[in-house]
Design a protein around this motif. Structure first.
Motif, PDB file in Angstrom:
ATOM      1  N   LEU A   1       0.863  -1.179   0.000  1.00 57.09           N
ATOM      2  CA  LEU A   1       0.000   0.000   0.000  1.00 57.09           C
ATOM      3  C   LEU A   1       0.902   1.232   0.000  1.00 57.09           C
TER       4      LEU A   1
ATOM      5  N   CYS B   1      -9.103   4.186  -9.604  1.00 54.26           N
ATOM      6  CA  CYS B   1     -10.414   3.964  -8.970  1.00 54.26           C
ATOM      7  C   CYS B   1     -11.221   5.251  -8.856  1.00 54.26           C
TER       8      CYS B   1
ATOM      9  N   LEU C   1      -3.956  -0.659  -8.124  1.00 56.39           N
ATOM     10  CA  LEU C   1      -5.219   0.009  -7.815  1.00 56.39           C
ATOM     11  C   LEU C   1      -4.903   1.407  -7.274  1.00 56.39           C
ATOM     12  N   ASP C   2      -4.891   2.385  -8.175  1.00 51.70           N
ATOM     13  CA  ASP C   2      -4.563   3.757  -7.785  1.00 51.70           C
ATOM     14  C   ASP C   2      -5.795   4.435  -7.188  1.00 51.70           C
TER      15      ASP C   2
ATOM     16  N   ILE D   1      -7.274   3.972  -4.311  1.00 54.49           N
ATOM     17  CA  ILE D   1      -8.209   2.949  -3.835  1.00 54.49           C
ATOM     18  C   ILE D   1      -9.141   3.492  -2.756  1.00 54.49           C
TER      19      ILE D   1
ATOM     20  N   GLN E   1     -15.197  -2.820  -2.797  1.00 59.57           N
ATOM     21  CA  GLN E   1     -14.198  -3.206  -1.789  1.00 59.57           C
ATOM     22  C   GLN E   1     -14.447  -4.634  -1.303  1.00 59.57           C
TER      23      GLN E   1
ATOM     24  N   ALA F   1      -1.600  -1.161  -4.173  1.00 59.59           N
ATOM     25  CA  ALA F   1      -2.622  -0.110  -4.084  1.00 59.59           C
ATOM     26  C   ALA F   1      -1.975   1.202  -3.669  1.00 59.59           C
TER      27      ALA F   1
ATOM     28  N   THR G   1      -3.048   5.476  -2.375  1.00 65.17           N
ATOM     29  CA  THR G   1      -4.081   6.453  -2.013  1.00 65.17           C
ATOM     30  C   THR G   1      -3.448   7.722  -1.471  1.00 65.17           C
TER      31      THR G   1
ATOM     32  N   LEU H   1      -4.379  -5.225   2.241  1.00 64.56           N
ATOM     33  CA  LEU H   1      -3.570  -4.465   1.278  1.00 64.56           C
ATOM     34  C   LEU H   1      -2.245  -3.992   1.859  1.00 64.56           C
TER      35      LEU H   1
END
Length: 387
Positions: free
Chosen positions: A164, A196, A237-238, A240, A248, A277, A279, A300
């Motif tokens: 992550l 996302c 997964l950008d 997220i 989810q 991922a 965020t 994650l």
């Protein structure tokens, strides 16, 4: 002019091939045995190598094996007067481009060389593209903050651990994901990216897991999702933190079971995917506000990498400035501009709320609007006031 190396212990064969291929505008080098040929191949670059199999000192199969061990990418065409199917198969298995029997047929030789040249060009183009890709995703900087990120990448990349990546917008989270993939055992398999935040919540499940024909109004045909497309590789997964709770739940199940089900379908599909991922949100806060599943967070965040802001590694500004000047001038076909020391000092004073993305835009603006040597005055003139 394309270069060909001919390795053959028969002088008449060497000279005949040299005469024919020189007439076809190839530059020819000759070797009378395998040892000599291998030395020439080590010290020069060729587009194609023609190599006899039966030779004293070192035969053609040994030459072929040595070339493979040395990672020389030149296509090798094996030739032999004692050819049989087993010899031909062995040559191809060991990496030869093709096998030609003596007496040599001129047309067959020329066609095979042309095909080998095409392969050689593809290999060269692939190398150039890989260098460009590697440079594009290069981590620029020598600060403690960026060195820690690089150390984390080096440790985690060879594993299959989920990662992550957190950090503000424009810090380079996508860059970190690409570097992890490139240094992993999955580097030859797909790297599939999903933003996302850019996909409407009602479409995100179809995007990730695919759908069957007729699953919804516009589903005119079956479609594979990103999990299937990334099979064997990496799924990034950008953003997220912007994913809907229903999506989810399905991502969590996919991570737990390594299986997905297309929207509108009931068949379970096995997938082998490494998930990375990213965020820019504080997921702890999102969990408290019931916007993000805590169990998914723990799935994650096996490895957590926080990418520093540019303000946290301001000492990297000179390296980043020169990197972007080279890159942008190259893209624009301009002579590379010099950045003066006083300009670099001025660039260090700026509060970069947009991080690397903002910094790149500033450098591009200075290249377009600034003088031949970018000065502190240029920086003050063409950027917002330093905080």
């Amino acid at each position: 002019m394309s270069k060909i190396l001919i390795i053959d212990d028969e002088k008449s064969i060497r000279n005949t091939l040299k005469d024919i291929l020189s007439y076809e505008n190839y530059e020819i080098s000759l070797a009378e045995n395998g040892i000599e040929g291998l030395e020439i191949a080590k010290n020069d670059e060729f587009d194609v190598i023609l190599c006899d199999i039966k030779m004293p000192k070192m035969d053609g199969i040994e030459v072929l094996e040595q070339v493979q061990e040395l990672a020389i990418d030149t296509p090798i065409i094996m030739i032999s007067g004692h050819g049989n199917i087993d010899t031909a198969v062995e040559s191809i298995k060991k990496g030869a481009f093709d096998f030609i029997e003596k007496p040599l047929d001129l047309n067959r030789i020329l066609i095979t060389i042309k095909n080998a040249m095409d392969k050689s060009k593809l290999i060269t183009e692939t190398k150039v593209l890989k260098r460009k890709v590697n440079k594009k995703y290069e981590m620029i900087g020598e600060s403690d903050a960026i060195n820690k990120v690089n150390e984390m990448i080096d440790k985690v990349a060879p594993t299959d651990a989920r990662v992550l990546i957190t950090g503000s917008n424009g810090t380079g989270k996508e860059l970190v994901a690409h570097r992890i993939h490139e240094q992993s055992n999955r580097c030859k398999s797909p790297f599939i990216e999903v933003n996302c935040a850019a996909i409407p919540s009602e479409l995100i499940e179809s995007e990730l897991f695919g759908h069957e024909k007729g699953a919804f109004t516009s589903a005119h045909k079956q479609r594979k999702g990103k999990f299937e497309l990334a099979d064997g590789g990496t799924l990034f997964l950008d953003e997220i933190g912007d994913m809907s709770l229903s999506a989810q739940a399905k991502v969590l199940r996919a991570l737990q079971e390594n299986r997905i089900t297309r929207v509108g379908g009931d068949k379970e599909i096995k997938v082998n995917v490494r998930v990375i991922a990213a965020t820019n949100k504080n997921l702890a806060t999102e969990i408290e506000n019931n916007n993000f599943r805590e169990d998914l967070y723990h799935r994650l965040s096996v490895i957590l990498i926080t990418v520093p802001s540019l303000n946290e590694r301001i000492e990297d500004v000179p390296l980043l400035a020169n990197h972007f000047v080279d890159m942008i001038c190259g893209e624009m076909g301009l002579p590379v501009k010099k950045i003066k020391e006083d300009a670099l000092k001025e660039l260090k004073k700026i509060n970069y709320t947009g991080n690397i993305r903002e910094f790149r835009n500033i450098i591009e603006r200075l290249i377009i609007l600034g003088q031949e040597s970018i000065s502190a005055d240029d920086v003050r003139s063409y950027t917002k006031s330093a905080d």
